[in-house]
Design an enzyme around this catalytic site. Sequence first.
Site, mmCIF file in Angstrom:
data_model
loop_
_atom_site.group_PDB
_atom_site.id
_atom_site.type_symbol
_atom_site.label_atom_id
_atom_site.label_comp_id
_atom_site.label_asym_id
_atom_site.label_seq_id
_atom_site.Cartn_x
_atom_site.Cartn_y
_atom_site.Cartn_z
ATOM 1 N N GLU A 60 -7.806 -5.479 6.953
ATOM 2 C CA GLU A 60 -6.975 -4.628 6.096
ATOM 3 C C GLU A 60 -7.921 -3.971 5.106
ATOM 4 O OE1 GLU A 60 -5.784 -5.995 2.515
ATOM 5 O OE2 GLU A 60 -7.849 -6.607 2.984
ATOM 6 N N MET A 61 -7.406 -3.419 4.001
ATOM 7 C CA MET A 61 -8.303 -2.591 3.186
ATOM 8 C C MET A 61 -8.212 -2.819 1.670
ATOM 9 S SD MET A 61 -7.950 0.970 5.373
ATOM 10 C CE MET A 61 -9.364 1.748 4.619
ATOM 11 N N SER A 101 0.508 -5.531 11.857
ATOM 12 C CA SER A 101 1.171 -4.302 12.316
ATOM 13 C C SER A 101 0.629 -3.846 13.660
ATOM 14 C CB SER A 101 0.972 -3.185 11.288
ATOM 15 O OG SER A 101 -0.408 -2.984 11.064
ATOM 16 N N ASP A 102 -0.584 -4.295 14.005
ATOM 17 C CA ASP A 102 -1.159 -3.901 15.296
ATOM 18 C C ASP A 102 -2.207 -4.927 15.707
ATOM 19 O OD1 ASP A 102 -2.224 -2.191 12.907
ATOM 20 O OD2 ASP A 102 -3.926 -2.404 14.263
ATOM 21 N N ARG A 133 7.299 1.810 1.082
ATOM 22 C CA ARG A 133 7.603 0.379 1.246
ATOM 23 C C ARG A 133 8.028 -0.209 -0.101
ATOM 24 N NH1 ARG A 133 2.741 -2.457 2.992
ATOM 25 N NH2 ARG A 133 2.795 -0.915 4.639
ATOM 26 N N GLY A 166 0.828 -1.203 0.000
ATOM 27 C CA GLY A 166 0.000 0.000 0.000
ATOM 28 C C GLY A 166 0.863 1.256 0.000
ATOM 29 N N ARG A 205 -0.052 -8.773 -3.027
ATOM 30 C CA ARG A 205 -0.084 -7.651 -2.087
ATOM 31 C C ARG A 205 0.840 -7.961 -0.912
ATOM 32 N NH1 ARG A 205 -1.981 -3.842 1.092
ATOM 33 N NH2 ARG A 205 -3.039 -4.332 3.051
ATOM 34 N N VAL A 206 1.677 -6.997 -0.560
ATOM 35 C CA VAL A 206 2.522 -7.128 0.639
ATOM 36 C C VAL A 206 2.118 -5.988 1.570
ATOM 37 C CG1 VAL A 206 4.492 -8.477 -0.203
ATOM 38 C CG2 VAL A 206 4.404 -6.047 -0.731
ATOM 39 N N GLY A 207 1.161 -6.288 2.449
ATOM 40 C CA GLY A 207 0.532 -5.223 3.219
ATOM 41 C C GLY A 207 0.658 -5.407 4.715
#
Length: 234
Positions: free
Chosen positions: A179-180, A203-204, A24, A20, A87-89
Site C-alpha cells: 500500500e502507500m 483490493s487486488d 470512502r 485514502g 487508516r482504513v485503506g
Amino acid sequence: MSIHIEAKAGEIADKVLLPGDPLRAKYIAEKFLDNPKQYNNVRGMLGFTGTYKGVPVSVQGSGMGMPSAAIYATELIREYGVKKLIRVGTCGSIQKDVHVRDLVLAQAAATSSAIIRNDFPKHDFPQIADFNLLLKAYETAKEKGFNIHVGNVLSDDMFYKDSMDEVFRLGEHGVLGIEMEAAVLYYLAAKYHIQALALMTVSDHILTGEETTSEERQSTFDEMMIVALDTIIA
Ligand SMILES: O=P(O)(O)O[C@H]1O[C@H](CO)[C@@H](O)[C@H]1O
Ligand SMILES: O=c1cc[nH]c(=O)[nH]1
C-alpha cells in the site's frame, strides 16, 4: 483552521479514521456515524465528524501516497489535537494465502520512501503499529469471524513500477501486501506520541491478478470499517 483542513477548533474528534479516498470517507460517515457533519472540502478531501456508539469520531480522506497522508496526519495532530489515527485503506496482496477482501493489519511497515531516511540517515527507524490498537483490532476481527492477517506491509512510493522483483522478494520475507501510507503514519505517531494503526482490505491480488471494482474500493469493505470503529472507540 489549517492549510488543508478548514474545520474550526472543536469540529474534529480526537479519534480519526483515515481512508485514502475522500468518497470512502463520505461513505463511512453516512453509513456508520450518527449525525455526521462535513467539516472539510478543501481540495475535495472530505472530512466528517459524527458519533459512533455515542462516541465522537471523525473520518478524513488522506489522499494517495505518503506526502499527502503526512499532510493530513500532521495537521490533524498538530492543529486539531488528534490522539488516535486508524487508516482504513486498500492494499495489494503478495501472499498466496492472503485473499481479495481479506483484512490486513499492519503490525509494521517497510517502506521505499525517503521521508524517514531523510530524518534518520544512519538508522533504520522501525515503523510499528500501536500495540493496544493492534491487539484490539485483531481481537475484534477474530470475534466477528472476519479473515484477518497480521504482519509486515510495504508502504511504497510508486503504484506503477517497472519491476516487481524486489517487491516479490519482500513477499518471500513475509511481507503481506503493498500500500502507500502506513509507514509515514507510524512514523508521525512515534514523532508526536500518538496512537496509530493501519488496517487494509485486500483490493487486488498481485500474484493471481484478481481485483475488486473501483466502486467496491470506494464503498463497501464494511468489515474493515466495523473493526476500525470498534477499535478506535475502545
Ligand atoms: O485505498 P487507499 O486508502 O487510497 O489505499 C491504497 O490505494 C491507493 C492506490 O490506488 C493508495 O493510496 C494505496 O495505499
Ligand atoms: O498501493 C496499492 C494499493 C492496492 N493495490 C496495490 O497494488 N497497491
